[in-house]
Each structure stands twice: as structure tokens, then as C-alpha cells.
Design a protein around this motif. Structure first.
Motif, PDB file in Angstrom:
ATOM      1  N   ARG A  47       0.783  -1.409  -0.154  1.00 14.50           N
ATOM      2  CA  ARG A  47       0.008   0.010  -0.131  1.00 14.50           C
ATOM      3  C   ARG A  47       0.922   1.215   0.057  1.00 14.50           C
ATOM      4  NH1 ARG A  47      -2.103   4.160  -0.335  1.00 14.50           N
ATOM      5  NH2 ARG A  47      -4.145   4.892   0.682  1.00 14.50           N
ATOM      6  N   ALA A  48       1.981   1.216   0.836  1.00 11.26           N
ATOM      7  CA  ALA A  48       2.944   2.463   0.747  1.00 11.26           C
ATOM      8  C   ALA A  48       3.458   2.683  -0.354  1.00 11.26           C
ATOM      9  CB  ALA A  48       3.855   2.232   1.929  1.00 11.26           C
ATOM     10  N   GLU A  49       3.859   1.606  -1.272  1.00 13.08           N
ATOM     11  CA  GLU A  49       4.544   1.938  -2.570  1.00 13.08           C
ATOM     12  C   GLU A  49       3.614   2.149  -3.615  1.00 13.08           C
ATOM     13  OE1 GLU A  49       6.113  -2.278  -3.285  1.00 13.08           O
ATOM     14  OE2 GLU A  49       7.758  -1.927  -1.477  1.00 13.08           O
ATOM     15  N   LEU A  50       2.253   1.978  -3.516  1.00 14.53           N
ATOM     16  CA  LEU A  50       1.319   2.745  -4.416  1.00 14.53           C
ATOM     17  C   LEU A  50       1.344   4.254  -4.508  1.00 14.53           C
ATOM     18  CD1 LEU A  50      -1.900   0.751  -4.038  1.00 14.53           C
ATOM     19  CD2 LEU A  50      -0.374   0.873  -6.302  1.00 14.53           C
ATOM     20  N   LYS A  51       2.070   4.791  -5.442  1.00 16.16           N
ATOM     21  CA  LYS A  51       1.964   6.196  -5.779  1.00 16.16           C
ATOM     22  C   LYS A  51       1.875   6.633  -6.998  1.00 16.16           C
ATOM     23  CE  LYS A  51       4.765   6.655  -1.579  1.00 16.16           C
ATOM     24  NZ  LYS A  51       5.999   7.070  -0.944  1.00 16.16           N
ATOM     25  N   PRO A  52       1.286   7.526  -7.393  1.00 15.71           N
ATOM     26  CA  PRO A  52       1.126   7.943  -8.787  1.00 15.71           C
ATOM     27  C   PRO A  52       2.426   8.307  -9.277  1.00 15.71           C
ATOM     28  CG  PRO A  52      -0.015   9.335  -7.407  1.00 15.71           C
ATOM     29  CD  PRO A  52       0.635   8.483  -6.260  1.00 15.71           C
ATOM     30  N   VAL A  53       2.602   7.940 -10.686  1.00 21.75           N
ATOM     31  CA  VAL A  53       3.987   8.344 -11.414  1.00 21.75           C
ATOM     32  C   VAL A  53       3.964   9.543 -11.517  1.00 21.75           C
ATOM     33  CG1 VAL A  53       4.067   5.816 -12.345  1.00 21.75           C
ATOM     34  CG2 VAL A  53       2.910   7.613 -13.493  1.00 21.75           C
ATOM     35  N   LEU A  72      -6.086  -2.939  -0.701  1.00 24.05           N
ATOM     36  CA  LEU A  72      -5.183  -3.403   0.235  1.00 24.05           C
ATOM     37  C   LEU A  72      -5.493  -3.272   1.667  1.00 24.05           C
ATOM     38  CD1 LEU A  72      -2.154  -2.485  -2.209  1.00 24.05           C
ATOM     39  CD2 LEU A  72      -2.943  -4.862  -1.525  1.00 24.05           C
ATOM     40  N   ASP A  73      -5.989  -1.683   1.793  1.00 24.28           N
ATOM     41  CA  ASP A  73      -6.096  -1.486   3.019  1.00 24.28           C
ATOM     42  C   ASP A  73      -7.246  -2.195   3.922  1.00 24.28           C
ATOM     43  OD1 ASP A  73      -4.486   0.866   3.058  1.00 24.28           O
ATOM     44  OD2 ASP A  73      -5.951   2.062   2.494  1.00 24.28           O
ATOM     45  N   SER A  74      -8.495  -2.512   3.026  1.00 24.59           N
ATOM     46  CA  SER A  74      -9.609  -3.479   3.507  1.00 24.59           C
ATOM     47  C   SER A  74      -8.936  -4.850   3.924  1.00 24.59           C
ATOM     48  CB  SER A  74     -10.432  -3.849   2.487  1.00 24.59           C
ATOM     49  OG  SER A  74     -11.540  -4.611   2.903  1.00 24.59           O
ATOM     50  N   ALA A  75      -8.006  -5.548   3.208  1.00 21.41           N
ATOM     51  CA  ALA A  75      -7.417  -6.719   3.397  1.00 21.41           C
ATOM     52  C   ALA A  75      -6.748  -6.633   4.638  1.00 21.41           C
ATOM     53  CB  ALA A  75      -6.469  -7.292   2.113  1.00 21.41           C
ATOM     54  N   ARG A  76      -5.749  -5.483   4.719  1.00 16.17           N
ATOM     55  CA  ARG A  76      -4.786  -5.543   5.961  1.00 16.17           C
ATOM     56  C   ARG A  76      -5.843  -5.268   7.160  1.00 16.17           C
ATOM     57  NH1 ARG A  76      -3.062  -0.767   8.162  1.00 16.17           N
ATOM     58  NH2 ARG A  76      -3.948   0.433   6.373  1.00 16.17           N
ATOM     59  N   LEU A  77      -6.852  -4.513   7.093  1.00 21.34           N
ATOM     60  CA  LEU A  77      -7.577  -4.336   8.199  1.00 21.34           C
ATOM     61  C   LEU A  77      -8.387  -5.616   8.616  1.00 21.34           C
ATOM     62  CD1 LEU A  77      -8.824  -0.682   7.574  1.00 21.34           C
ATOM     63  CD2 LEU A  77      -7.074  -1.466   9.329  1.00 21.34           C
ATOM     64  N   GLY A  78      -8.771  -6.429   7.542  1.00 21.78           N
ATOM     65  CA  GLY A  78      -9.457  -7.398   7.816  1.00 21.78           C
ATOM     66  C   GLY A  78      -8.765  -8.720   8.537  1.00 21.78           C
ATOM     67  N   LEU A  79      -7.430  -8.582   8.475  1.00 22.11           N
ATOM     68  CA  LEU A  79      -6.629  -9.469   9.261  1.00 22.11           C
ATOM     69  C   LEU A  79      -6.561  -9.452  10.719  1.00 22.11           C
ATOM     70  CD1 LEU A  79      -3.250  -9.899   6.728  1.00 22.11           C
ATOM     71  CD2 LEU A  79      -5.009 -11.639   7.406  1.00 22.11           C
ATOM     72  N   ALA A  80      -6.846  -8.044  11.112  1.00 22.05           N
ATOM     73  CA  ALA A  80      -6.837  -7.795  12.517  1.00 22.05           C
ATOM     74  C   ALA A  80      -7.623  -8.692  13.403  1.00 22.05           C
ATOM     75  CB  ALA A  80      -7.180  -6.343  12.939  1.00 22.05           C
ATOM     76  N   PRO A  81      -8.663  -9.099  13.218  1.00 23.41           N
ATOM     77  CA  PRO A  81      -9.370 -10.142  14.091  1.00 23.41           C
ATOM     78  C   PRO A  81      -8.787 -11.383  14.036  1.00 23.41           C
ATOM     79  CG  PRO A  81     -10.942  -8.853  12.507  1.00 23.41           C
ATOM     80  CD  PRO A  81      -9.750  -8.579  12.269  1.00 23.41           C
ATOM     81  N   THR A  82      -8.265 -11.712  12.848  1.00 19.96           N
ATOM     82  CA  THR A  82      -7.787 -13.247  12.612  1.00 19.96           C
ATOM     83  C   THR A  82      -6.356 -13.218  13.234  1.00 19.96           C
ATOM     84  OG1 THR A  82      -8.913 -13.255  10.306  1.00 19.96           O
ATOM     85  CG2 THR A  82      -6.983 -14.862  10.845  1.00 19.96           C
ATOM     86  N   ILE A  83      -5.659 -12.074  13.233  1.00 16.07           N
ATOM     87  CA  ILE A  83      -4.252 -12.038  14.100  1.00 16.07           C
ATOM     88  C   ILE A  83      -4.683 -12.307  15.562  1.00 16.07           C
ATOM     89  CG2 ILE A  83      -2.431 -10.841  14.605  1.00 16.07           C
ATOM     90  CD1 ILE A  83      -2.496  -9.546  11.704  1.00 16.07           C
ATOM     91  N   GLU A  84      -5.826 -11.431  15.927  1.00 15.28           N
ATOM     92  CA  GLU A  84      -6.162 -11.458  17.450  1.00 15.28           C
ATOM     93  C   GLU A  84      -6.436 -12.835  17.864  1.00 15.28           C
ATOM     94  OE1 GLU A  84      -5.422  -9.303  19.969  1.00 15.28           O
ATOM     95  OE2 GLU A  84      -4.306  -8.269  18.249  1.00 15.28           O
ATOM     96  N   SER A  85      -7.368 -13.464  16.850  1.00 15.67           N
ATOM     97  CA  SER A  85      -7.758 -14.926  17.206  1.00 15.67           C
ATOM     98  C   SER A  85      -6.395 -15.759  17.326  1.00 15.67           C
ATOM     99  CB  SER A  85      -8.833 -15.197  16.290  1.00 15.67           C
ATOM    100  OG  SER A  85      -8.884 -16.706  16.355  1.00 15.67           O
TER     101      SER A  85
END
Length: 139
Positions: A47-53, A72-85
Motif C-alpha cells: 500500500r505504501a508503494e502505491l504512488k502515482p507516477v 489493500l487497506d481493506s485486506a490489511r484491516l480484515g486481518l486484525a481479528p484473525t491475528i488477534e484470534s
């Protein structure tokens, strides 16, 4: 070798196996947590590497980049409950490993006590100081 000592040795063997299984489960759970955290970090890095040329770009390219960033943000944030579990499962497995280790150490101590008692009994027999019960004969 006395029956008590053989029994203690069997118990120690079982406790060692139980501890090995618990340690394996704890390591697997910890590995899962590390894997999920690594995935989250990769998503954040992408996500951090996504910058307009630099230079002129089309609106469609910007829209696609924005859509990708949102996903990408949605997938990363969606991992939070799985990581906590996964973390809570790893904590439970670690507690089970510690309990299995404690049981193993207790069994080893009991085995040592039984071994010393068997040695002492053998020494008493060799010295001839072993006391036998007096037989009570009926009238």
C-alpha cells in the motif's frame, strides 16, 4: 526393579510425549501468528508503494490505483481479528505447553524418589537389615 519404579518410568515417558506434543502445537500456533503478521506487513508495504507516477496520468489509472489501495487497506484491516484470534490461540497453546512441562517435571521427581527408594530397599536387602513382618499364627 520395583513395580512402582516401572510405573513411574512409564508415567515419565507419557509426560515427555505429552510435553513434546504440546510444544509442537504451541510452535505451530506461534508460527501462524508470525505468518499472519508478516502478511499484514506485506500488505502495508504494498500500500505504501502505491504512488502515482510523475507526469501525466489518466483518470482511469488514478481510479484503478485508488481502488487497489482501498482493497489493500481493506485486506490489511480484515486481518486484525484473525491475528488477534491466532494470538489468543497461541497463548492457550503456550499455557498448555507449560502445564505439560510442569507435569513432566513432577513425574520426573516422582521417578527419582521411587528410584532412590528402590535403591535403598536393595541396599537393605544386601545388608540383611530388611525387616520382615512377624507372622501371626492362630491358636
Amino acid at each position: 526393579m520395583s513395580a512402582a519404579l516401572r510405573q513411574r518410568q512409564r508415567i515419565v515417558k507419557v509426560r515427555r510425549i505429552q510435553h513434546a506434543l504440546a510444544a509442537n502445537a504451541a510452535a505451530t500456533a506461534a508460527g501462524r501468528v508470525r505468518s499472519l503478521e508478516l502478511s499484514r506487513e506485506r500488505l502495508q508495504q504494498m500500500r505504501a508503494e502505491l504512488k502515482p507516477v510523475a507526469g501525466p496520468t489518466s483518470g482511469q489509472a488514478l481510479a484503478q490505483m485508488g481502488e487497489l489501495a482501498m482493497r489493500l487497506d481493506s485486506a490489511r484491516l480484515g486481518l486484525a481479528p484473525t491475528i488477534e484470534s491466532a494470538r489468543s490461540a497461541a497463548a492457550v497453546r503456550e499455557a498448555e505447553r507449560l502445564a505439560a512441562r510442569r507435569d513432566q517435571e513432577s513425574a520426573e521427581k516422582l521417578e527419582n524418589i521411587a528410584y532412590r527408594a528402590a535403591e535403598e530397599l536393595a541396599e537393605q536387602k544386601l545388608r540383611g537389615t530388611f525387616r520382615r513382618r512377624a507372622r501371626v499364627q492362630g491358636d
